[in-house]
Write an enzyme that holds these catalytic residues in place. Structure first.
Site, PDB file in Angstrom:
ATOM      1  N   ARG A 145      -2.210   2.519 -12.150  1.00  0.00           N
ATOM      2  CA  ARG A 145      -1.518   3.549 -12.175  1.00  0.00           C
ATOM      3  C   ARG A 145      -0.843   3.633 -13.646  1.00  0.00           C
ATOM      4  NH1 ARG A 145       0.313   4.237  -5.854  1.00  0.00           N
ATOM      5  NH2 ARG A 145      -1.597   3.646  -4.742  1.00  0.00           N
ATOM      6  N   GLU A 204       0.721  -1.820  -0.250  1.00  0.00           N
ATOM      7  CA  GLU A 204       0.123  -0.093  -0.239  1.00  0.00           C
ATOM      8  C   GLU A 204       1.160   0.543  -0.147  1.00  0.00           C
ATOM      9  OE1 GLU A 204      -2.766   0.272  -0.221  1.00  0.00           O
ATOM     10  OE2 GLU A 204      -3.808  -1.693  -0.092  1.00  0.00           O
ATOM     11  N   ASP A 205       1.975   1.741  -0.781  1.00  0.00           N
ATOM     12  CA  ASP A 205       2.555   2.717  -1.138  1.00  0.00           C
ATOM     13  C   ASP A 205       3.597   2.558  -0.199  1.00  0.00           C
ATOM     14  OD1 ASP A 205       1.672   3.486  -3.955  1.00  0.00           O
ATOM     15  OD2 ASP A 205      -0.005   4.486  -2.973  1.00  0.00           O
ATOM     16  N   SER A 206       3.636   2.141   0.904  1.00  0.00           N
ATOM     17  CA  SER A 206       4.932   2.221   1.853  1.00  0.00           C
ATOM     18  C   SER A 206       6.531   1.428   0.461  1.00  0.00           C
ATOM     19  CB  SER A 206       4.696   2.198   2.810  1.00  0.00           C
ATOM     20  OG  SER A 206       4.383   0.587   2.891  1.00  0.00           O
TER      21      SER A 206
END
Lengths: 384, 600
Positions: free
Chosen positions: B401, B217-219
């Protein structure tokens, strides 16, 4: 019925009870097995029931509130069918719960009785009865008599018979023009002549167009009726509602036909039916958006909205105004009005609900705040 | 008849707007009219507008006549050999500037190859559809447009070297990256704006893989070795300024170590870094609440009665101290005069910010993430060549994305780093992916950028080939050190007795209405009461009349001022906010009574 079953008859809801009984008979359970089954069912039923002190109101509110923040404002259009879209999504949900007097897109789902609901050949006639027929659709001939400056037309008898219209219907419809024109019937043709003797051809021409557009028969308030296939059955969708007049038609199934106008249903069929419509419309919106909201939340809201016998919205003039507590009412919209009225009438707030207690920072009477502990006191009031 | 307006003023009419428009434009191109004049025709209102005023945004375009751009190869050659200048082209009417209104009448071709007879102008370069920061994104034509927006937005938040003279400046809220680098993969804009003079990121090695799940999650997972080598280290500067203000009656602030008699004196310990002039010395290591510049002010009101002090005219303490929750080293001390000629002292505090868990990093494509874990270099996965990545980036961030440019930069960066060249990634005219692959395989690597990698802890080989390469990474200005906040007790509001708001004032964290609903829904009634206890008070209520009673602290006795001392008075614990509500209702003339009784 066996003794075991008798024992559970009042403890379980009828549906569950009967289902287990018939299933038990089918499986040929012994008394011992049946007893065990009943015990298990009762246990499960008890487990599923709401516990005392559960904050169902706020859970219901949040169950609607949270998912509706994710609701798309997009309204759903019936694919391929023109001019037939019904307000859905958040705007419709607000409309239902606010109990607005008239829906922004009134519509009905008209179910038909047995022979008519499968066969397409009756459709035109039924739609004609509900929606009405344009005079132009049954005419054999229409023309302008230039010399006499009048409109002459002759209906097609066969078409009229097909659509169940007689000449009286046409005459009745033409009464709309009685103020501006003289209407005469000659044999099977009609003449419409403008009363204004000096009327030129443009007036006669526009009169002709108006005559062609005239609706004959049909029910007031319904603008459009479109057939839709629902499985094998044909269902009619209407824009505009008039439940009272539609359900008395012999072709219409009066048991299933519904309107999305809460107040109209309440007037025609009674408050219980209105409750059903609130439930149906709300769950329709929710299903269409694909949101997982338990049906019991919807039931709770529709019960509250209709329990007084009239439909009341979740607004400050609706069910919120019925709250017992002054502070709770004041915390929701127009506080000054509520506080001043309360002081004029000398109202007492017994602090029995949640909001008031939060304001006073007292334990709210919900969950762990509900039970009280009572101790036996000694004679002198000492704890002993 | 077409109305003509010159600078929004009606000047007359013309019969044939098209030929009038054409004439004006021709005259302008021949320089008989000013070059800054723009003209447009609005067919809807049948109006011609001529604009000559200042403040219009105009942009240059190549003029196209009869389907042929006026700018030819010949011009370009002459430009290169400095025989021609930009000004010459404008003067000759080859390039003209259009304002927003005239653009409405123009039909502009994006590229030379699309020009047809209908076109009136040609774009100088297709990249001019992008703005300044957006054209700093390499391979922008390979990404989704919304990601491009986000990518250029994150570049504005990145730390770098914002100005060469930053050491002499006293700007507020400034961050400087300690070891900035110029990007390996750049665009024409990097050259144009001298990006190597003020870079804003670092070239790092990145691996697209999951590692113990700390980058979901985007870490991001960061190599501790890289941080120790200087990756992502930055300085944070905060200036403090104090001036001696003059007041009425010849009174003046005084910069210096405050006397102990001064009203509001802090503890002696707080002033320990001050020198005799009341200002800290450079390189002093300060923590929160330490005084930087000592100052005293005259009493607020002349003739103020001092009830508890013997000194007749006590001065107030008004020193500048390090903000709550901040620390740092004194970087610069500046003593000067302000515009009124009063003494002005400005001090700059410097704090080193080493990347920690929660700091925000981003690539140039809107792929921003927060550090989830810092792993010692020994435990990081390594390639067969012994290279450990600086950042492990989650591959799940890619498909939804669709930032293909992110992937291409990894390969381009790898090629550039290994080959020792800078790669041009200018939108629409970048080094092609095909060429990059060729170069990469010539350097002895797999052309798709993947490599065999080993688990850093166990030494086992990963079953999958891992996509590793280099890319330009930005440290964004959002750091946990600036955000972290907690409080047990502290200042309260005067009116409501509830905690004050805001991190900088040491305020509380609000348990809002929806959070309250959550606790109610769980039935956690007593927890809810405890959370809202911050403003609880004890009220004395007369059981006879229901009004608030008066409590005499000295005698320890409460009495109702209406019913007299004989009435029974009971204590209740209630939120102060409700007491305030009762008072406000009383001021409205509403007589609120509290009836007491047992709830059970």
């Amino acid at each position: 019925m066996s003794k075991i079953a008798e024992q559970y008859k009042d403890k379980l809801p009828e549906g569950l009870f009967n289902e287990l009984l018939t299933e038990g008979k089918k499986k040929k359970l012994t008394d011992k097995q049946l007893k065990k089954a009943f015990e298990k069912l009762y246990e499960k039923y008890q487990y599923a029931a709401i516990q005392p002190g559960e904050a169902i109101g706020i859970i219901t509110a949040e169950s609607f509130g949270e998912p509706s923040t994710q609701m798309t404002l997009r309204t759903f259009h019936f694919a391929g069918v023109a001019e037939m879209n019904v307000t859905l999504g958040l705007p419709r949900l607000i409309e239902i719960f606010d109990a607005r007097k008239a829906p922004s897109t009134p519509s009905m789902q008209i179910y038909l009785n047995k022979p008519y609901n499968k066969d397409e050949k009756h459709l035109e006639k039924i739609i004609g009865k509900i929606k009405g027929v344009k005079l132009g659709d049954v005419l054999a001939e229409i023309s302008i008599n230039i010399l006499r400056t009048q409109v002459e037309f002759r209906p097609n008898k066969k078409r009229m018979r097909e659509l169940g219209i007689n000449e009286d219907d046409i005459l009745k419809g033409l009464k709309d023009f009685a103020k501006v024109a003289d209407i005469t019937q000659k044999d099977s043709s009609f003449i419409v002549k403008p009363k204004n003797q000096e009327a030129g051809l443009p007036v006669v021409f526009s009169l002709k167009e108006k005559v062609k557009d005239l609706r004959v028969k049909g029910i007031k308030g319904i603008h459009e009726v479109l057939p839709k296939k629902e499985g094998k059955e044909i269902v009619l969708l209407s824009s505009g509602t008039n439940l009272a007049e539609v359900i008395i038609l012999p072709e219409v199934d009066k048991d299933r036909t519904v309107s999305n106008d809460l107040f109209e249903v309440g007037r025609v069929l009674g408050i219980e039916a209105a409750r059903q419509v609130i439930m149906g419309e709300a769950s329709h919106v929710i299903k269409e958006q694909g949101l997982p909201i338990d049906h019991r939340h919807i039931m709770l809201i529709s019960d509250l909205m209709t329990s007084s016998g009239v439909i009341k919205g979740v607004t400050r003039s609706g069910i919120t105004s019925e709250k017992e507590s002054v502070l709770a009412r004041a915390s929701f919209e127009t506080p000054i009005k509520h506080l001043i009225n309360a002081s004029l009438q000398g109202e007492i707030d017994y602090l029995n609900s949640v909001v008031e207690n939060v304001m006073l920072n007292q334990p709210v009477p919900v969950g762990t705040g509900l039970p009280g502990l009572v101790t036996k006191m000694g004679k002198d009031g000492d704890k002993k | 008849m077409t109305n003509v307006y010159l600078d929004e003023k009606y000047v007359g009419t013309v019969d044939n707007p098209t030929s009038f428009l054409k004439n004006i434009k021709e005259e302008r191109r021949k320089q008989k009219l000013p070059l800054a004049l723009n003209i447009n025709y609005d067919p809807e209102f049948n109006e011609i507008g001529i604009h000559t005023s200042t403040g219009r945004v105009r942009r240059p375009l190549i003029v196209v006549e009869n389907g042929q751009p006026l700018l030819t190869e010949d011009h370009l050659k002459k430009l290169e050999s400095n025989e021609l200048t930009w000004k010459d082209l404008v003067d000759q009417g080859i390039i003209e500037y259009l304002d927003a209104n005239e653009e409405e009448n123009a039909f502009v071709s994006l590229a030379r190859k699309y020009v047809n007879k209908e076109h009136t102008h040609l774009e100088i370069s297709p990249v001019s559809i992008l703005g300044l920061t957006t054209s700093l994104v390499p391979y922008a034509n390979f990404g989704q447009s919304s990601r491009l927006n986000r990518g250029s937005k994150t570049q504005k938040q990145s730390l770098g070297l914002y100005a060469m003279n930053y050491l002499l400046r006293l700007d507020t809220d400034i961050n400087i990256l300690q070891y900035p680098q110029r990007p390996i993969v750049g665009t024409f804009m990097h050259k144009l704006v001298n990006f190597d003079k003020h870079p804003s990121g670092q070239n790092i090695t990145i691996a697209l893989m999951s590692y113990d799940g700390y980058n979901m999650e985007d870490s991001l997972i960061i190599n501790k070795g890289s941080i120790e080598r200087g990756f992502g280290r930055s300085y944070f500067f905060r200036p403090y300024s104090v001036s001696e203000i003059r007041y009425q009656g010849g009174l003046i602030d005084e910069i210096g170590i405050p006397d102990k008699e001064v009203k509001g004196y802090r503890s002696e310990d707080d002033y320990k870094f001050l020198e005799d002039d009341g200002i800290v010395y450079p390189e002093a290591k300060l923590t929160e609440e330490d005084v930087i510049i000592g100052k005293t002010s005259p009493p607020r009101f002349l003739g103020e009665m001092e009830e508890f002090s013997i000194a007749a005219n006590t001065r107030r303490e008004s020193s500048a101290a390090v903000r709550q929750g901040e620390k740092g080293v004194i970087d610069t001390v500046l003593i000067t005069e302000n515009a009124e000629g009063n003494k002005l002292v400005q001090v700059r505090l410097r704090d080193q910010r080493i990347p920690e868990i929660g700091d925000k990093f981003s690539s140039r494509y809107g792929q921003k993430g927060v550090v989830g874990r810092i792993i010692p270099q020994a435990d990081m996965p390594f390639t067969s060549g012994g290279v450990t990545p600086d950042i492990i980036f989650s591959p799940h961030s890619i498909p939804s994305r669709m930032t293909i440019s992110h992937l291409i930069e990894v390969i381009a960066g790898k090629t550039g780093a290994l080959g020792g060249t800078l790669i041009d990634g200018t939108t629409f005219s970048a080094t092609s992916e095909k060429d990059l692959r060729k170069m990469l395989s010539k350097l002895g690597f797999r052309e798709d950028g993947t490599e065999k990698m080993y688990n850093g802890v166990t030494g086992e080989e990963f079953k999958a080939k891992i996509f590793v390469g280099n890319m330009y990474y930005l440290k964004l200005k959002y750091m946990v050190a600036n955000k972290m906040h907690a409080r047990a007790s502290g200042r309260i509001q005067l009116l409501t007795r509830q905690p004050i708001e805001g991190r900088s004032k040491g305020g509380g964290l609000r348990l809002g209405e929806m959070e309250k609903d959550c606790l109610v829904a769980h039935g956690a009634s007593l927890l809810l009461k405890e959370r809202f206890d911050s403003d609880k008070t004890i009220l004395h209520v007369c059981e006879n009349c229901g009004l608030l009673a008066v409590f005499d602290r000295i005698k320890g006795r409460a009495s109702c001022s209406k019913c007299g001392a004989s009435a029974k008075v009971s204590k209740i614990e209630i939120s102060y906010a409700f007491k305030l509500l009762l008072d406000e209702l009383k001021s409205l003339g509403i007589f609120t009574r509290i009836g007491l009784g047992s709830k059970y």
